[in-house]
Design a protein around this motif. Structure first.
Motif, PDB file in Angstrom:
ATOM      1  N   ASP A 453       0.819  -1.215   0.000  1.00 32.97           N
ATOM      2  CA  ASP A 453       0.000   0.000   0.000  1.00 32.97           C
ATOM      3  C   ASP A 453       0.851   1.263   0.000  1.00 32.97           C
ATOM      4  OD1 ASP A 453       0.988  -0.539   2.455  1.00 32.97           O
ATOM      5  OD2 ASP A 453      -0.799   0.073   3.577  1.00 32.97           O
ATOM      6  N   GLU A 454       1.993   1.250   0.730  1.00 28.44           N
ATOM      7  CA  GLU A 454       2.896   2.415   0.699  1.00 28.44           C
ATOM      8  C   GLU A 454       3.488   2.604  -0.691  1.00 28.44           C
ATOM      9  OE1 GLU A 454       5.819   1.717   3.631  1.00 28.44           O
ATOM     10  OE2 GLU A 454       4.549   2.218   5.337  1.00 28.44           O
ATOM     11  N   PHE A 455       3.880   1.504  -1.320  1.00 28.33           N
ATOM     12  CA  PHE A 455       4.491   1.590  -2.642  1.00 28.33           C
ATOM     13  C   PHE A 455       3.503   2.124  -3.669  1.00 28.33           C
ATOM     14  CE2 PHE A 455       5.857  -0.204  -6.703  1.00 28.33           C
ATOM     15  CZ  PHE A 455       7.193   0.182  -6.737  1.00 28.33           C
ATOM     16  N   ILE A 456       2.274   1.582  -3.639  1.00 28.20           N
ATOM     17  CA  ILE A 456       1.267   2.028  -4.616  1.00 28.20           C
ATOM     18  C   ILE A 456       0.881   3.484  -4.337  1.00 28.20           C
ATOM     19  CG2 ILE A 456      -1.105   1.654  -5.388  1.00 28.20           C
ATOM     20  CD1 ILE A 456      -0.663  -1.317  -4.880  1.00 28.20           C
ATOM     21  N   ASP A 457       0.782   3.839  -3.088  1.00 31.94           N
ATOM     22  CA  ASP A 457       0.417   5.220  -2.749  1.00 31.94           C
ATOM     23  C   ASP A 457       1.462   6.203  -3.250  1.00 31.94           C
ATOM     24  OD1 ASP A 457      -1.282   7.145  -1.181  1.00 31.94           O
ATOM     25  OD2 ASP A 457       0.639   7.403  -0.147  1.00 31.94           O
ATOM     26  N   ARG A 458       2.735   5.810  -3.247  1.00 28.38           N
ATOM     27  CA  ARG A 458       3.805   6.716  -3.668  1.00 28.38           C
ATOM     28  C   ARG A 458       3.987   6.746  -5.175  1.00 28.38           C
ATOM     29  NH1 ARG A 458       8.184   9.151  -1.058  1.00 28.38           N
ATOM     30  NH2 ARG A 458      10.015   9.533  -2.375  1.00 28.38           N
ATOM     31  N   PHE A 459       3.858   5.572  -5.832  1.00 31.62           N
ATOM     32  CA  PHE A 459       4.226   5.496  -7.259  1.00 31.62           C
ATOM     33  C   PHE A 459       3.047   5.183  -8.171  1.00 31.62           C
ATOM     34  CE2 PHE A 459       8.125   4.313  -4.944  1.00 31.62           C
ATOM     35  CZ  PHE A 459       8.940   5.332  -5.382  1.00 31.62           C
ATOM     36  N   SER A 460       1.805   5.250  -7.685  1.00 33.40           N
ATOM     37  CA  SER A 460       0.647   4.982  -8.568  1.00 33.40           C
ATOM     38  C   SER A 460       0.533   6.017  -9.668  1.00 33.40           C
ATOM     39  CB  SER A 460      -0.638   4.964  -7.728  1.00 33.40           C
ATOM     40  OG  SER A 460      -0.811   6.210  -7.067  1.00 33.40           O
ATOM     41  N   ILE A 461       1.190   7.166  -9.496  1.00 28.96           N
ATOM     42  CA  ILE A 461       1.143   8.197 -10.533  1.00 28.96           C
ATOM     43  C   ILE A 461       1.811   7.739 -11.825  1.00 28.96           C
ATOM     44  CG2 ILE A 461       3.304   9.297  -9.820  1.00 28.96           C
ATOM     45  CD1 ILE A 461       1.980  11.983 -10.398  1.00 28.96           C
ATOM     46  N   LEU A 462       2.720   6.726 -11.725  1.00 26.11           N
ATOM     47  CA  LEU A 462       3.369   6.191 -12.932  1.00 26.11           C
ATOM     48  C   LEU A 462       2.415   5.331 -13.750  1.00 26.11           C
ATOM     49  CD1 LEU A 462       6.821   5.200 -11.371  1.00 26.11           C
ATOM     50  CD2 LEU A 462       6.225   7.302 -12.551  1.00 26.11           C
ATOM     51  N   PRO A 464      -1.662   5.139 -13.465  1.00 27.55           N
ATOM     52  CA  PRO A 464      -2.918   5.445 -12.759  1.00 27.55           C
ATOM     53  C   PRO A 464      -3.967   4.347 -12.866  1.00 27.55           C
ATOM     54  CG  PRO A 464      -2.161   7.337 -14.046  1.00 27.55           C
ATOM     55  CD  PRO A 464      -1.321   6.168 -14.457  1.00 27.55           C
ATOM     56  N   GLU A 465      -3.831   3.439 -13.877  1.00 25.25           N
ATOM     57  CA  GLU A 465      -4.852   2.402 -14.063  1.00 25.25           C
ATOM     58  C   GLU A 465      -4.918   1.435 -12.892  1.00 25.25           C
ATOM     59  OE1 GLU A 465      -2.515   3.139 -16.170  1.00 25.25           O
ATOM     60  OE2 GLU A 465      -3.504   3.992 -17.946  1.00 25.25           O
ATOM     61  N   VAL A 466      -3.832   1.339 -12.086  1.00 28.67           N
ATOM     62  CA  VAL A 466      -3.836   0.367 -10.996  1.00 28.67           C
ATOM     63  C   VAL A 466      -4.749   0.804  -9.854  1.00 28.67           C
ATOM     64  CG1 VAL A 466      -1.488  -0.347 -11.551  1.00 28.67           C
ATOM     65  CG2 VAL A 466      -1.845   1.465  -9.869  1.00 28.67           C
ATOM     66  N   LEU A 467      -5.246   2.025  -9.921  1.00 26.91           N
ATOM     67  CA  LEU A 467      -6.106   2.528  -8.850  1.00 26.91           C
ATOM     68  C   LEU A 467      -7.590   2.348  -9.151  1.00 26.91           C
ATOM     69  CD1 LEU A 467      -4.257   5.878  -7.976  1.00 26.91           C
ATOM     70  CD2 LEU A 467      -4.100   3.689  -6.792  1.00 26.91           C
ATOM     71  N   ASP A 468      -7.922   1.690 -10.281  1.00 22.46           N
ATOM     72  CA  ASP A 468      -9.343   1.550 -10.617  1.00 22.46           C
ATOM     73  C   ASP A 468     -10.026   0.430  -9.850  1.00 22.46           C
ATOM     74  OD1 ASP A 468      -8.121  -0.610 -11.723  1.00 22.46           O
ATOM     75  OD2 ASP A 468      -8.643  -0.157 -13.805  1.00 22.46           O
ATOM     76  N   GLY A 469      -9.249  -0.361  -9.056  1.00 17.40           N
ATOM     77  CA  GLY A 469      -9.851  -1.400  -8.227  1.00 17.40           C
ATOM     78  C   GLY A 469     -10.024  -2.730  -8.911  1.00 17.40           C
ATOM     79  N   SER A 470      -9.506  -2.908 -10.092  1.00 15.97           N
ATOM     80  CA  SER A 470      -9.669  -4.165 -10.842  1.00 15.97           C
ATOM     81  C   SER A 470      -8.663  -5.233 -10.427  1.00 15.97           C
ATOM     82  CB  SER A 470      -9.545  -3.885 -12.341  1.00 15.97           C
ATOM     83  OG  SER A 470      -8.259  -3.333 -12.628  1.00 15.97           O
ATOM     84  N   CYS A 471      -7.635  -4.877  -9.652  1.00 17.59           N
ATOM     85  CA  CYS A 471      -6.617  -5.849  -9.260  1.00 17.59           C
ATOM     86  C   CYS A 471      -6.214  -5.594  -7.815  1.00 17.59           C
ATOM     87  CB  CYS A 471      -5.408  -5.780 -10.183  1.00 17.59           C
ATOM     88  SG  CYS A 471      -4.664  -4.132 -10.276  1.00 17.59           S
ATOM     89  N   THR A 475      -0.739  -7.587  -7.540  1.00 12.33           N
ATOM     90  CA  THR A 475      -0.811  -7.480  -9.012  1.00 12.33           C
ATOM     91  C   THR A 475      -0.543  -6.038  -9.451  1.00 12.33           C
ATOM     92  OG1 THR A 475      -2.455  -9.255  -9.002  1.00 12.33           O
ATOM     93  CG2 THR A 475      -2.248  -7.962 -11.018  1.00 12.33           C
ATOM     94  N   ALA A 476      -1.120  -5.085  -8.720  1.00 12.52           N
ATOM     95  CA  ALA A 476      -0.910  -3.680  -9.077  1.00 12.52           C
ATOM     96  C   ALA A 476       0.571  -3.309  -8.968  1.00 12.52           C
ATOM     97  CB  ALA A 476      -1.748  -2.786  -8.168  1.00 12.52           C
ATOM     98  N   THR A 477       1.253  -3.823  -7.907  1.00 14.28           N
ATOM     99  CA  THR A 477       2.676  -3.537  -7.752  1.00 14.28           C
ATOM    100  C   THR A 477       3.484  -4.132  -8.900  1.00 14.28           C
ATOM    101  OG1 THR A 477       2.407  -3.496  -5.349  1.00 14.28           O
ATOM    102  CG2 THR A 477       4.636  -3.772  -6.188  1.00 14.28           C
ATOM    103  N   LYS A 493       5.685 -11.457   0.494  1.00 15.11           N
ATOM    104  CA  LYS A 493       4.310 -11.714   0.893  1.00 15.11           C
ATOM    105  C   LYS A 493       3.584 -10.423   1.267  1.00 15.11           C
ATOM    106  CE  LYS A 493       3.514 -15.177   3.575  1.00 15.11           C
ATOM    107  NZ  LYS A 493       3.565 -16.081   4.746  1.00 15.11           N
ATOM    108  N   THR A 494       4.306  -9.505   1.918  1.00 17.89           N
ATOM    109  CA  THR A 494       3.669  -8.252   2.347  1.00 17.89           C
ATOM    110  C   THR A 494       4.406  -7.012   1.859  1.00 17.89           C
ATOM    111  OG1 THR A 494       4.924  -8.229   4.413  1.00 17.89           O
ATOM    112  CG2 THR A 494       2.778  -9.346   4.432  1.00 17.89           C
ATOM    113  N   LYS A 495       5.599  -7.213   1.285  1.00 13.58           N
ATOM    114  CA  LYS A 495       6.423  -6.076   0.888  1.00 13.58           C
ATOM    115  C   LYS A 495       7.004  -6.299  -0.483  1.00 13.58           C
ATOM    116  CE  LYS A 495       7.944  -5.193   5.653  1.00 13.58           C
ATOM    117  NZ  LYS A 495       9.108  -5.110   6.566  1.00 13.58           N
ATOM    118  N   VAL A 496       7.441  -5.217  -1.080  1.00 13.41           N
ATOM    119  CA  VAL A 496       8.217  -5.260  -2.301  1.00 13.41           C
ATOM    120  C   VAL A 496       9.645  -4.887  -1.944  1.00 13.41           C
ATOM    121  CG1 VAL A 496       7.566  -2.878  -2.854  1.00 13.41           C
ATOM    122  CG2 VAL A 496       8.465  -4.358  -4.662  1.00 13.41           C
TER     123      VAL A 496
END
Length: 811
Positions: A453-462, A464-471, A475-477, A493-496
């Motif tokens: 969640d920290e990784f996606i929150d920081r880099f989802s701007i690269l 944006p489709e990963v924030l639509d809730g489909s995955c 998978t989003a990471t 399992k919990t981190k990248v």
């Protein structure tokens, strides 16, 4: 140290600085493998890209409590994080499960009270802020018996035979030192045992916590056997620390079920072999030198030079006869061998043992119980170095059997004062304490770890489709990392898990996307601002035109009013100026006339005063002269009468002498003479009274004349002063009249008359002064004549007295 990443213009970086170790700045220029950095201190530094490290521009100014959470885990990042927390009086920071403590050099009582202890009791590690209580609570799980055995039991090696002989002074000194050493050793062991028994451990507890406090690496100007043993301990503990950190990394990777390869770390086993290898190590050679009877520190040093001349960690200092240098992990240390042999010997003399065992003092006898048979059969020689090595090995075995946790204490400055953080000093301690090595080990694997969640929150701007809730988050990471084409990362399992430098690459891509987005936003905002500015400008222009037209009309009307007012003002001003000139001329003329008339009147008054004064002086002078003439004439008449009467009396006296024979004639003559004498006496008294009256009248007359003379002099002085003032006033009035305007109003005839009168007055004053002088001279002459006449009268009186006496004798 983290792997250098791609650096662009505008990147925030850390660059080395000789004063503060590391300084932050912004890249202003990139030239090949060099960059130019504009530092926050104001100076510009040019450095190699390999020596420049990225800075997390979004890092919290308060720092993070666990440095494994840093976006960039490198030396400047660690140093800045410690400094930020130190500035906030946050002196404890985690690096994984290692606690770093920076000495505040001031009391912080709120960190160690009972309430704080209760908060950390039973709390999960990392749940609360970093604190030694968290380390202590997390480390508590071992056996009390094992702790008692490791701390209280010592192996005492004594000689297996007794030799009785007379000792020379040198041997006696050695025996004395041996006794002191064994007594000190037993007392120390007893003190340690007492302390351990007073701690209050639960005897039924199956877990314990032990605290190992060691000062750290030592390097002084003079380093002897004590520094050698302490640095050996630091080398062993550093090896254990490196292995523990490496083990923690492996456990983290295993817990997250990711693939990992062997991580290399600096191993100091070669230094440990150099010191404690048996046979052939420094301690073994030292024990051998202590056993040989004629060994000295110089022979010991020569043995070391021959044995380790090719060892990379051993060297001989220049110009040294018995010193040697060891390259420890924290730096080079030069040891002096002068006292190595004496400090390594640990003899136990049987006589000493028997004497102390048989002591009547229970405390002393309890310290030296009778030796067992096994110990009596053991070797007769025991060295401090060997015993120290055995105890150190036992300590490492205890540490290996437990789960150690580390607290690295750091001195922020060398002057031991609060609120001072010296970068170079702290950095050196971090390097010597192995913190940088632990960071390097972390960087060798996957130093950057973020939850999904920290990784996606920081880099989802690269992506944006990963924030639509489909995955899901995993998978989003993966999609996000595939989008940026990174390789070498691991999904746990919990981190990248990211390799060194990958976080910086993601931040660089994120910065580019943010930059493009910012440009679009700026373009829209600038367009909006330009349109709004145009509308406001148009509206303002319309309003400004209306205001300007109104202002122009008001100015025209104001100009007309000002012209009319100026004409009226000019009219009144000209009238006022002419009237003022006329009044000035008028008043000047009046002033001149008044001055001239005043001068004439004062001149007339002065003339009258002078005339009156002259008349008074003349009257007093004439009276004085008449009185003086009368007095002189009267006095002369009296003198003549006296002289004549005296002549007649002398003539009568001759006649009386001729007729003296006759008694009757004599008696008649006597009576006649007596009458004449009485008459003369009466006349003389009368003359005296007249003379006194004349003197009094003369004195009064003189006083009156002097008063009149002073009055006349005062009037003459006042007249002169008035004349001078009137002349000055006339001159001033004439000058003012000339300045104002020349007006021919002077009366020449009057001025001539005044001048003539003034001259006459001056002549009169001069004549009066001359007359006064003449009167004074005449008065002095009269006084002289009067004195002469008075003298003659006195002489005549004396003659009359003589005559009277002679007549009395004759009769």
């Amino acid at each position: 140290m983290a792997t250098p990443v791609s650096i662009e213009v505008g990147s925030h970086v850390w660059v080395e600085d000789p004063d503060v170790a590391w300084i932050d700045g912004e890249v202003s220029e990139v030239n090949g493998d060099e960059v130019k950095v504009s530092c926050t201190s104001g100076k510009t530094i040019t450095a190699k890209i390999a020596n420049v490290y990225a800075k997390d521009a979004e890092a919290s100014p308060c720092g993070v409590d666990d440095m494994t959470k840093l976006a960039y885990l490198h030396e400047p990042g660690v140093l800045q994080n410690l400094k930020s927390r130190y500035d906030m009086n946050e002196i404890y920071t985690y690096t994984g499960n290692i606690l770093i403590a920076v000495n505040p050099f001031q009391r912080l009582p709120h960190l160690y009270d009972t309430h704080m202890m209760q908060q950390y009791k039973g709390a999960e590690f990392g749940e609360l802020s970093p604190h030694p209580f968290a380390i202590a609570d997390y480390a508590y799980r071992c056996d009390e018996k094992a702790l008692e055995d490791s701390l209280c039991k010592r192996i005492i090696v004594t000689r297996d035979e007794n030799i009785t002989k007379c000792l020379d002074p040198e041997a006696a000194a050695l025996s004395r030192d041996a006794l002191a050493k064994i007594v000190y050793s037993r007392l120390f062991d007893w003190l340690v045992n007492k302390i351990n028994n007073s701690i209050g451990q639960d005897p039924d507890s199956k877990v314990l916590i032990g605290v190992l406090d060691i000062y750290g690496f030592e390097s002084f100007k003079m380093n002897s056997f004590e520094q050698f043993c302490i640095n050996l301990t630091n080398e062993k503990l550093q090896q254990h620390f490196n292995q523990h950190v490496f083990k923690m990394e492996q456990e983290e990777y295993t817990k997250e079920e990711i693939n990992w390869s062997y991580i290399e770390f600096i191993d100091n086993q070669d230094i440990l072999d150099l010191i404690e290898k048996k046979p052939g190590g420094i301690i073994a050679l030292l024990d051998e030198a202590c056993v040989l009877p004629r060994s000295t520190h110089e022979t010991f040093a020569q043995k070391l030079y021959q044995t380790f001349k090719n060892h990379s960690r051993f060297s001989k200092p220049k110009l040294a006869r018995s010193d040697f240098t060891i390259r420890h992990y924290a730096g080079d240390v030069t040891y002096q061998t002068e006292q190595f042999l004496d400090k390594n010997k640990d003899y136990v003399v049987a006589e000493h043992q028997a004497l102390l065992t048989a002591s009547k003092c229970k405390f002393v006898s309890s310290l030296f119980p009778p030796p067992s048979e096994d110990s009596s059969k053991s070797s007769k020689f025991s060295s401090i170095g060997s015993r120290f090595k055995q105890q150190l090995q036992s300590l490492l075995e205890t540490l290996s059997a437990t789960e150690p946790h580390y607290i690295r204490c750091v001195k922020p400055n060398n002057i031991l004062k609060p609120a001072i953080f010296e970068n170079s000093n702290v950095l050196q301690q971090l390097r010597c304490g192995g913190v940088m090595e632990a960071i390097r080990i972390s960087c060798a694997g996957y130093p950057t770890r973020r939850t999904f969640d920290e990784f996606i929150d920081r880099f989802s701007i690269l992506l944006p489709e990963v924030l639509d809730g489909s995955c899901d988050e995993v998978t989003a990471t993966k999609k996000l990392l595939e989008k940026v084409q990174l390789s070498g990362y691991q999904i746990g399992k919990t981190k990248v898990f990211l390799r060194a430098g990958q976080m910086a690459e993601l931040d660089a891509l994120r910065s580019k996307v943010l930059g493009r987005s910012a440009i679009k936003i700026q373009r829209k905002v600038r367009s909006y601002l330009a349109r709004r500015s145009f509308i406001l400008l148009k509206r303002s222009a319309t309003q400004l035109q209306a205001v300007c037209r109104g202002q122009i009309a008001r100015q025209i009307y104001e100009n007309i009013r000002r012209e009319a007012a100026s004409l009226r003002i000019q009219t009144y001003f000209r009238m006022y100026r002419e009237r003022k000139a006329y009044r000035a001329l008028f008043f000047a003329s009046i002033s001149i006339q008044a001055g001239i008339r005043g001068t004439a009147a004062r001149g007339e008054l002065l003339l009258r005063r002078q005339t009156r004064a002259a008349i008074i002086i003349q009257s007093y002078t004439r009276r004085f002269l008449a009185q003086l003439h009368y007095t002189r004439t009267r006095k002369a008449a009296l003198i003549i009468q006296c002289a004549w009467r005296g002549k007649l009396a002398r003539r009568e006296l001759r006649k009386l002498k001729l007729a003296a024979r006759e008694t009757g004639a004599l008696q008649a003559a006597k009576n006649k003479l007596e009458k004449q004498v009485e008459e003369l006496t009466w006349r003389l008294q009368l003359e005296k009274r007249m003379r006194v009256d004349m003197e009094e009248a003369k004195s009064q007359e003189n006083a009156k004349l002097q008063v009149a003379l002073r009055d006349m002099q005062q009037e003459v002085k006042e007249t002169r002063t008035m004349l001078i003032k009137e002349q000055e006033a006339a001159k001033k009035a004439a000058e003012e009249a000339r300045i104002i305007q020349e007006v021919p109003v002077l009366d020449t005839a009057a001025m001539d008359k005044l001048t003539t009168e003034n001259n006459k007055l001056k002549e009169m004053v001069s004549s009066l002064e001359k007359k006064i002088d003449d009167a004074e001279k005449k008065y002095e002459e009269t006084s002289r004549i009067s004195e002469e006449r008075l003298k003659k009268a006195t002489e005549a009186e004396s003659k009359i007295t003589l005559l009277s006496d002679s007549m009395q004798r004759f009769l």
